[in-house]
Design a protein around this motif. Structure first.
Motif, PDB file in Angstrom:
ATOM      1  N   UNK A 415       6.698   3.680   2.544  1.00 30.62           N
ATOM      2  CA  UNK A 415       7.074   3.769   3.958  1.00 30.62           C
ATOM      3  C   UNK A 415       7.967   4.982   4.173  1.00 30.62           C
ATOM      4  N   UNK A 416       8.858   5.222   3.212  1.00 29.87           N
ATOM      5  CA  UNK A 416       9.789   6.344   3.308  1.00 29.87           C
ATOM      6  C   UNK A 416       9.108   7.697   3.252  1.00 29.87           C
ATOM      7  N   UNK A 417       7.968   7.796   2.560  1.00 25.68           N
ATOM      8  CA  UNK A 417       7.281   9.092   2.463  1.00 25.68           C
ATOM      9  C   UNK A 417       6.027   9.155   3.346  1.00 25.68           C
ATOM     10  N   UNK A 418       5.787   8.091   4.118  1.00 21.22           N
ATOM     11  CA  UNK A 418       4.688   8.103   5.085  1.00 21.22           C
ATOM     12  C   UNK A 418       3.312   7.922   4.483  1.00 21.22           C
ATOM     13  N   UNK A 419       3.214   7.233   3.349  1.00 20.56           N
ATOM     14  CA  UNK A 419       1.919   7.102   2.680  1.00 20.56           C
ATOM     15  C   UNK A 419       1.448   5.658   2.499  1.00 20.56           C
ATOM     16  N   UNK A 420       1.933   4.759   3.333  1.00 20.04           N
ATOM     17  CA  UNK A 420       1.325   3.431   3.385  1.00 20.04           C
ATOM     18  C   UNK A 420      -0.036   3.544   4.075  1.00 20.04           C
ATOM     19  N   UNK A 421      -0.951   2.683   3.699  1.00 16.31           N
ATOM     20  CA  UNK A 421      -2.255   2.649   4.380  1.00 16.31           C
ATOM     21  C   UNK A 421      -2.279   1.407   5.263  1.00 16.31           C
ATOM     22  N   UNK A 422      -2.052   1.602   6.555  1.00 15.92           N
ATOM     23  CA  UNK A 422      -2.001   0.499   7.512  1.00 15.92           C
ATOM     24  C   UNK A 422      -3.251   0.521   8.373  1.00 15.92           C
ATOM     25  N   UNK A 423      -4.028  -0.553   8.288  1.00 19.99           N
ATOM     26  CA  UNK A 423      -5.275  -0.631   9.056  1.00 19.99           C
ATOM     27  C   UNK A 423      -5.356  -1.914   9.878  1.00 19.99           C
ATOM     28  N   UNK A 424      -4.336  -2.756   9.787  1.00 16.87           N
ATOM     29  CA  UNK A 424      -4.369  -4.046  10.471  1.00 16.87           C
ATOM     30  C   UNK A 424      -5.199  -5.050   9.682  1.00 16.87           C
ATOM     31  N   UNK A 425      -5.114  -6.313  10.088  1.00 20.80           N
ATOM     32  CA  UNK A 425      -5.863  -7.355   9.401  1.00 20.80           C
ATOM     33  C   UNK A 425      -7.353  -7.190   9.713  1.00 20.80           C
ATOM     34  N   UNK A 426      -8.162  -7.174   8.683  1.00 17.20           N
ATOM     35  CA  UNK A 426      -9.579  -6.834   8.845  1.00 17.20           C
ATOM     36  C   UNK A 426     -10.446  -8.037   9.181  1.00 17.20           C
ATOM     37  N   UNK A 427      -9.975  -9.247   8.876  1.00 19.75           N
ATOM     38  CA  UNK A 427     -10.797 -10.430   9.106  1.00 19.75           C
ATOM     39  C   UNK A 427     -11.769 -10.715   7.985  1.00 19.75           C
ATOM     40  N   UNK A 428     -11.716  -9.921   6.924  1.00 21.47           N
ATOM     41  CA  UNK A 428     -12.525 -10.211   5.740  1.00 21.47           C
ATOM     42  C   UNK A 428     -11.612 -10.200   4.520  1.00 21.47           C
ATOM     43  N   UNK A 429     -12.154 -10.560   3.358  1.00 26.44           N
ATOM     44  CA  UNK A 429     -11.322 -10.571   2.152  1.00 26.44           C
ATOM     45  C   UNK A 429     -12.210 -10.690   0.919  1.00 26.44           C
TER      46      UNK A 429
END
Length: 439
Positions: A415-429
């Motif tokens: 989070x501090x370096x801006x490299x999280x991958x945030x896509x929201x909950x996809x509804x699959x798994x």
């Protein structure tokens, strides 16, 4: 970070998710011609059933139930879709109910009671369709009669931080529950039942996905005992008594192969990590990468698995092996993290942080580890991107990568370096995807 590589990895990951979108998987698995429903090698005459009950549970339950409702639009349909908080919605004929994941809560208990009540109405002239996806083990729960629900929850918490595999965790869950380990198949009997399953477990064993509610269980109370001893888990009184009674043969085991309830219960696997990886490989090839699909069976400690990907990356950079560059190495699975002290993160973010440390200083390389459900651990990120510059970028912001790995604080690092991958909950798994790109 090389933005081009980051964007490419994100596109490849997106293709993997699209291939296992739940409604697509359901419609791919079912073929209807008037009153004939074809499921795998089975045909069902829909005209012979008085009622059709739908029980959907897991992170993908709502889109799965919606797809089924569209296929059976003109038939008497009723039931329940149980999903994680935030993944709900409205369906016309199927009630949607939200509960907790990965640790059950009071809503999970209520959901279990609701399922039991619905299935108590199903008779031999009815059809029950189960729609099963990852997360089902915690989203609806119905402990054995003498097990305290509070202690049931405490044991889940202990198991999830112990480093136990999902198979081991679900072995314990099955022996605590009346709905897992074949329990739902027994509740649905004598109605015929169909189970459509999205797998979130390495190797796709149906007796492990969502704790195997509609298939025979081969595990025993002895296995339960071995697991709690292996991970030094202290059992609270009601569960300790259950285990002791089970070991002494005083409590009924989970349902085993040969039980007649399984004669009229058909299970069909409709979505897997392999399907997602195949789509990712196809996308990477279209983007010009020489692509290797390594395995969909990756397990083990997250930070140790990261060292393997770092070694593969070094080999590519130095020797252009196992293939020439640009290269994309893909894998999938589900790793574990034994949490000893409490930062914020998940198994994919932990793997990415370990990779960043191992790959420090390397150029033209990027790694993405992310969960297909869009949620890595108890965070709002699917995972994280890491490369040879990540450690230095963190240091410039006062973040010590090695210290934060030791405290399992990978989320705050990325989070501090801006490299999280945030896509929201996809509804699959269908577990996790790992993407290594080398220019």
């Amino acid at each position: 970070m090389h933005n081009g590589l980051k964007e490419n990895a994100a596109e490849i990951f997106k293709s993997a998710i699209e291939a296992v979108e739940p409604s697509v998987a359901v419609k791919r698995a079912l073929a209807r011609d008037k009153n004939t429903l074809q499921v795998g090698n089975r045909s069902y005459d829909l005209g012979q059933y008085q009622k059709i009950y739908v029980i959907a549970f897991g992170k993908a339950s709502v889109p799965m139930a919606k797809a089924l409702d569209e296929i059976l639009y003109d038939l008497p349909l009723q039931g329940l879709a149980i999903t994680k908080y935030g993944l709900g919605g409205q369906l016309e004929r199927i009630e949607v109910y939200e509960a907790a994941h990965p640790v059950p809560d009071e809503n999970s208990l209520k959901a279990g009671q609701m399922v039991k009540e619905i299935l108590s109405k199903a008779g031999e002239d009815d059809l029950v369709i189960f729609l099963i996806s990852g997360g089902g083990s915690s989203l609806f729960a119905l402990p054995r009669k003498d097990v305290s629900f509070k202690e049931f929850v405490k044991l889940h918490e202990a198991l999830l931080t112990s480093g136990a595999t999902i198979k081991e965790i679900n072995t314990v869950r099955k022996h605590l529950s009346t709905v897992k380990g074949g329990g739902l198949a027994r509740m649905a009997f004598p109605a015929q039942s169909i189970s459509l399953v999205l797998s979130d477990v390495v190797g796709d064993p149906l007796d492990v996905v969502a704790s195997g509610p509609t298939v025979p269980d081969s595990s025993t109370f002895e296995d339960f005992n071995d697991i709690v001893e292996r991970y030094h888990i202290t059992l609270l009184p009601s569960i300790s008594r259950l285990l002791e009674d089970g070991l002494n043969g005083l409590v009924e085991e989970t349902l085993k192969a040969g039980n007649p309830v399984f004669d009229i219960c058909y299970n069909k696997l409709i979505g897997t990590n392999c399907i997602a990886l195949d789509a990712a490989a196809k996308k990477a090839s279209q983007m010009g990468y020489n692509t290797l699909l390594l395995s969909s069976y990756i397990t083990g400690e997250s930070k140790e698995i990261a060292k393997v990907f770092s070694a593969l990356g070094r080999n590519e950079l130095l020797h252009a092996k196992p293939m020439s560059r640009p290269s994309c190495i893909l894998a999938g699975g589900e790793t574990t993290v034994a949490v000893k002290n409490g930062g914020k993160g998940g198994r994919c973010q932990e793997m990415a942080l370990s990779f960043a440390i191992e790959a420090e200083g390397l150029e033209d390389i990027l790694f993405l580890a992310a969960g297909t459900d869009g949620i890595d651990g108890p965070t709002d990120a699917a995972g994280a991107f890491a490369d040879g510059d990540s450690v230095e970028k963190g240091s410039m912001k006062g973040l010590d990568a090695r210290s934060m790995l030791n405290s399992h604080d990978s989320y705050n690092f990325f989070d501090g370096i801006g490299d999280l991958h945030k896509i929201g909950q996809t509804g699959t798994n269908v577990m996790d995807i790992y993407i290594l790109l080398v220019e």
